[in-house]
Enzyme design. Structure first.
Site, PDB file in Angstrom:
ATOM      1  N   CYS A 200      10.299   1.189   1.835  1.00 35.79           N
ATOM      2  CA  CYS A 200      11.119   0.010   2.120  1.00 35.79           C
ATOM      3  C   CYS A 200      12.589   0.420   2.218  1.00 35.79           C
ATOM      4  O   CYS A 200      13.373  -0.243   2.892  1.00 35.79           O
ATOM      5  CB  CYS A 200      10.915  -1.037   1.052  1.00 35.79           C
ATOM      6  SG  CYS A 200      11.023  -0.378  -0.598  1.00 35.79           S
TER       7      CYS A 200
ATOM      8  N   LYS B 107      -3.296  -8.446  -7.611  1.00 33.45           N
ATOM      9  CA  LYS B 107      -4.073  -8.185  -6.393  1.00 33.45           C
ATOM     10  C   LYS B 107      -3.452  -6.994  -5.677  1.00 33.45           C
ATOM     11  O   LYS B 107      -2.364  -7.081  -5.107  1.00 33.45           O
ATOM     12  CB  LYS B 107      -4.084  -9.384  -5.451  1.00 33.45           C
ATOM     13  CG  LYS B 107      -5.195  -9.197  -4.398  1.00 33.45           C
ATOM     14  CD  LYS B 107      -4.979  -9.910  -3.118  1.00 33.45           C
ATOM     15  CE  LYS B 107      -4.063  -9.218  -2.174  1.00 33.45           C
ATOM     16  NZ  LYS B 107      -4.514  -7.907  -1.659  1.00 33.45           N
TER      17      LYS B 107
ATOM     18  N   TRP C 211       0.794  -1.225   0.000  1.00 34.92           N
ATOM     19  CA  TRP C 211       0.000   0.000   0.000  1.00 34.92           C
ATOM     20  C   TRP C 211       0.827   1.275   0.000  1.00 34.92           C
ATOM     21  O   TRP C 211       0.288   2.358  -0.021  1.00 34.92           O
ATOM     22  CB  TRP C 211      -0.920   0.027   1.232  1.00 34.92           C
ATOM     23  CG  TRP C 211      -0.211  -0.438   2.489  1.00 34.92           C
ATOM     24  CD1 TRP C 211      -0.301  -1.680   3.054  1.00 34.92           C
ATOM     25  CD2 TRP C 211       0.717   0.306   3.295  1.00 34.92           C
ATOM     26  NE1 TRP C 211       0.517  -1.758   4.159  1.00 34.92           N
ATOM     27  CE2 TRP C 211       1.155  -0.548   4.338  1.00 34.92           C
ATOM     28  CE3 TRP C 211       1.206   1.608   3.252  1.00 34.92           C
ATOM     29  CZ2 TRP C 211       2.069  -0.146   5.311  1.00 34.92           C
ATOM     30  CZ3 TRP C 211       2.124   2.008   4.220  1.00 34.92           C
ATOM     31  CH2 TRP C 211       2.534   1.141   5.226  1.00 34.92           C
TER      32      TRP C 211
ATOM     33  N   GLY D 177       6.202  -6.776  -0.380  1.00 29.83           N
ATOM     34  CA  GLY D 177       5.536  -6.672   0.920  1.00 29.83           C
ATOM     35  C   GLY D 177       6.453  -7.144   2.027  1.00 29.83           C
ATOM     36  O   GLY D 177       7.680  -7.068   1.920  1.00 29.83           O
TER      37      GLY D 177
ATOM     38  N   GLU E 169      12.177  -3.197  11.168  1.00 31.48           N
ATOM     39  CA  GLU E 169      11.609  -2.228  10.233  1.00 31.48           C
ATOM     40  C   GLU E 169      10.354  -1.635  10.876  1.00 31.48           C
ATOM     41  O   GLU E 169       9.416  -2.360  11.210  1.00 31.48           O
ATOM     42  CB  GLU E 169      11.243  -2.919   8.917  1.00 31.48           C
ATOM     43  CG  GLU E 169      10.722  -1.943   7.888  1.00 31.48           C
ATOM     44  CD  GLU E 169      10.382  -2.606   6.559  1.00 31.48           C
ATOM     45  OE1 GLU E 169       9.656  -3.607   6.559  1.00 31.48           O
ATOM     46  OE2 GLU E 169      10.843  -2.088   5.530  1.00 31.48           O
ATOM     47  N   ILE E 170      10.325  -0.321  11.082  1.00 28.97           N
ATOM     48  CA  ILE E 170       9.177   0.325  11.726  1.00 28.97           C
ATOM     49  C   ILE E 170       8.170   0.766  10.674  1.00 28.97           C
ATOM     50  O   ILE E 170       6.979   0.703  10.858  1.00 28.97           O
ATOM     51  CB  ILE E 170       9.644   1.525  12.587  1.00 28.97           C
ATOM     52  CG1 ILE E 170      10.659   1.054  13.636  1.00 28.97           C
ATOM     53  CG2 ILE E 170       8.446   2.208  13.250  1.00 28.97           C
ATOM     54  CD1 ILE E 170      11.310   2.178  14.438  1.00 28.97           C
TER      55      ILE E 170
ATOM     56  N   GLU F 221      10.245  -8.453  -3.384  1.00 36.36           N
ATOM     57  CA  GLU F 221      10.819  -7.171  -2.942  1.00 36.36           C
ATOM     58  C   GLU F 221      10.322  -6.961  -1.524  1.00 36.36           C
ATOM     59  O   GLU F 221       9.127  -6.737  -1.317  1.00 36.36           O
ATOM     60  CB  GLU F 221      10.335  -6.002  -3.822  1.00 36.36           C
ATOM     61  CG  GLU F 221      10.713  -6.100  -5.279  1.00 36.36           C
ATOM     62  CD  GLU F 221      12.179  -5.861  -5.555  1.00 36.36           C
ATOM     63  OE1 GLU F 221      12.929  -5.541  -4.614  1.00 36.36           O
ATOM     64  OE2 GLU F 221      12.574  -6.020  -6.712  1.00 36.36           O
TER      65      GLU F 221
ATOM     66  N   GLU G 109      -5.230  -4.298   0.159  1.00 37.63           N
ATOM     67  CA  GLU G 109      -6.617  -4.036   0.567  1.00 37.63           C
ATOM     68  C   GLU G 109      -6.804  -2.602   1.084  1.00 37.63           C
ATOM     69  O   GLU G 109      -7.886  -2.053   1.040  1.00 37.63           O
ATOM     70  CB  GLU G 109      -7.075  -5.059   1.622  1.00 37.63           C
ATOM     71  CG  GLU G 109      -6.171  -5.232   2.834  1.00 37.63           C
ATOM     72  CD  GLU G 109      -5.049  -6.256   2.615  1.00 37.63           C
ATOM     73  OE1 GLU G 109      -4.616  -6.413   1.452  1.00 37.63           O
ATOM     74  OE2 GLU G 109      -4.619  -6.862   3.609  1.00 37.63           O
TER      75      GLU G 109
END
Ligand code: NAD
Length: 490
Positions: free
Chosen positions: A296, A187, A163, A240, A393-394, A262, A190
């Site tokens: 990322c 896809k 997202w 993701g 990772e925050i 990735e 969401e």
């Protein structure tokens, strides 16, 4: 695009169904899910909730288009022209797409106008140019034979995206797949399905044959998992979380699908004492806080050489204190909300961890306001390598500043992470810059800059940050099989 002076009006939402085989259809179950505007927490649309049955319809259409439809016999050059037409339609609708991205994701309109949508257009144009330039070799094998290779599309590809850059992640996946001649079932996340659905409508208008691009919105464990397990899908491209990638890898095993990933990062950003100080302060601030920290590549471990540490931190705090957080539709806004409530909670939890673990919070450190998922841009100093804010990772606006004194020491500490996505080095010393660039194990190293994303440069992760590369010529490889043809000469 012209410079904006006034807040942008909210866009009307035009596409909310599944796009399958060239048609807009409801989910077979009739179910829908809500998508929200993260700045106000209001529901902005009800989106068709695709699941296994809709994925099956989409994969069947994609398979048909790949095997028998007009796509299978279309000239590569014509494929490139269609892609270019799609990019032009996106360009014509750039203002609308940018506003839609801001509505669904919450990112500031100045970023969606200046970065996301122009990069989307650039990506599709770049790969349009590749469509008729993909070819094999002739190889001098022993004996009286002619040997040549063909680079053929891998087939039907399932693409699953996050997202944080919804339209751009879709473009990075569509571009190389279409240029290679694959057909697609995507896809979207969401949280942010809107721009991807709009892009499908523009592909429709550009004249892509039915079944070439299909978009099925829905949730990961239902629609996403069905796509990964479907026997008629040849490859999965996923961006993701690492934890999701592990599930996908296991689910894809039975059908020997090719997978590219990735994934996340905890990127070291190393500032040497000889650097142009203000350029490094600005670059480090941008490298972490851009996109609300939801990158990322975020430079979330900021290593500053001890000789300049205190002055550097003072300048960072000054810069941070004037950051404009608020309504993402206001062109002055620099930081919008996090994407959803779960992310807000995660970021606030990590701010607590930083405080509990003994780091000093020198700026921000709490929620901004009480409506919308806003967090104040936050800076921690005195951070140690083993603290949770330095390890995990925050994916939010939380910067960790760490001190170092020696080049070999910082190289070792920079690599002391399971991740390997990106890194940066700030220095005027070209030898030190290249030494560090060679030593740091990550897919990208920026020198005296941060988050420079040209579509021609390969991008991806070492170690737990991914498998394979996107962008550039390397990005095409993920979508091609190589066939050797060997002919007996008589
Ligand atoms: P996520 O893994 O939760 O979700 C990503 C996508 O996977 C969504 O579409 C989701 O619905 C789907 N999904 C979830 N479970 C699934 C399952 N069991 N089977 C199939 N699909 C499933 O990640 P996120 O929170 O949306 O995104 C944030 C992560 O993405 C961060 O770790 C970030 O670093 C990473 N990211 C990496 C890059 C890169 O290029 N390396 C770019 C952007 C984001």
């Amino acid at each position: 695009m012209a410079t904006l002076t006034k807040p942008v009006a909210r866009p009307e939402i035009r596409n909310t169904q599944c796009y399958i085989n060239g048609e807009w259809v409801d989910a077979l179950s009739g179910k829908t899910f809500e998508t929200l505007h993260p700045a106000t927490e209001e529901v902005i649309a009800h989106i068709a909730e695709g699941d296994a049955a809709d994925i099956d319809r989409a994969v069947t259409a994609a398979r048909e288009a790949f095997e028998r439809g007009p796509w299978s016999s279309m000239d590569a050059r014509q494929r490139g022209k269609l892609m270019y037409r799609l990019a032009e339609l996106m360009e014509e609708e750039a203002e609308y797409l940018a506003a839609l991205e801001t509505l669904d994701n919450g990112k500031p309109i100045r970023d969606s106008r200046a970065a996301d949508i122009p990069l989307v257009v650039e990506c599709i144009k770049y790969y349009a140019g590749w469509a008729d330039k993909i070819h094999g070799d002739t190889i001098p094998i022993s004996g009286d034979y002619l040997c040549y290779t063909r680079r053929e599309p891998i087939g039907v590809v399932g693409q699953i995206i996050p997202w944080n850059f919804p339209a751009l992640m879709a473009a990075w996946k569509w571009g190389p797949a279409l240029a290679a001649g694959c057909t697609i079932v995507m896809k979207p996340a969401e949280q942010t399905p809107l721009t991807c659905l709009r892009m499908a409508q523009l592909a429709h208008e550009a004249g892509f044959p039915p079944g070439v691009i299909n978009v099925v919105p829905g949730y990961g464990p239902t629609a996403g998992a069905a796509l990964v397990k479907h026997p008629q899908v040849d490859k999965i491209a996923f961006t993701g979380e690492g934890s999701t990638a592990k599930i996908i890898q296991a689910d894809a095993l039975d059908t020997f699908k090719r997978v590219t990933f990735e994934l996340g990062g905890k990127s070291p950003n190393v500032v040497l004492a000889d650097t142009d100080l203000q350029a490094a302060v600005d670059g480090a601030h941008f490298g972490l806080f851009f996109n609300q920290g939801q990158c990322c590549t975020a430079g979330s471990r900021l290593f500053v050489e001890d000789k300049i540490h205190d002055e550097f931190v003072d300048r960072l705090i000054t810069k941070n204190s004037s950051r404009r957080v608020g309504d993402p539709f206001d062109p002055q806004t620099e930081q919008g909300p996090q994407v959803d409530h779960a992310q807000l909670e995660k970021v606030l939890r990590y701010i607590d961890y930083g405080k509990q673990d003994g780091a000093e919070c020198v700026s921000g450190g709490e929620r901004h306001g009480d409506r919308g998922y806003f967090v104040k841009p936050t800076i921690f100093t005195g951070v140690k390598d083993d603290m949770r804010i330095a390890r995990d990772e925050i994916f939010g606006p939380v910067m960790s500043v760490l001190k170092f004194s020696d080049l070999d020491e910082v190289a070792e500490r920079a690599n002391n992470t399971p991740f390997g996505l990106a890194a940066a080095v700030w220095t005027r010393d070209i030898n030190k810059a290249h030494r560090l660039a060679a030593k740091i194990r990550s897919g990208t190293v920026w020198i005296n800059c941060y988050d420079v994303f040209d579509i021609a440069a390969p991008f991806g992760g070492f170690k737990h940050s991914g498998i394979g590369r996107e962008k550039g010529a390397a990005g095409l490889d993920n979508y091609l099989e190589t066939k050797s043809v060997i002919v007996k000469m008589s």
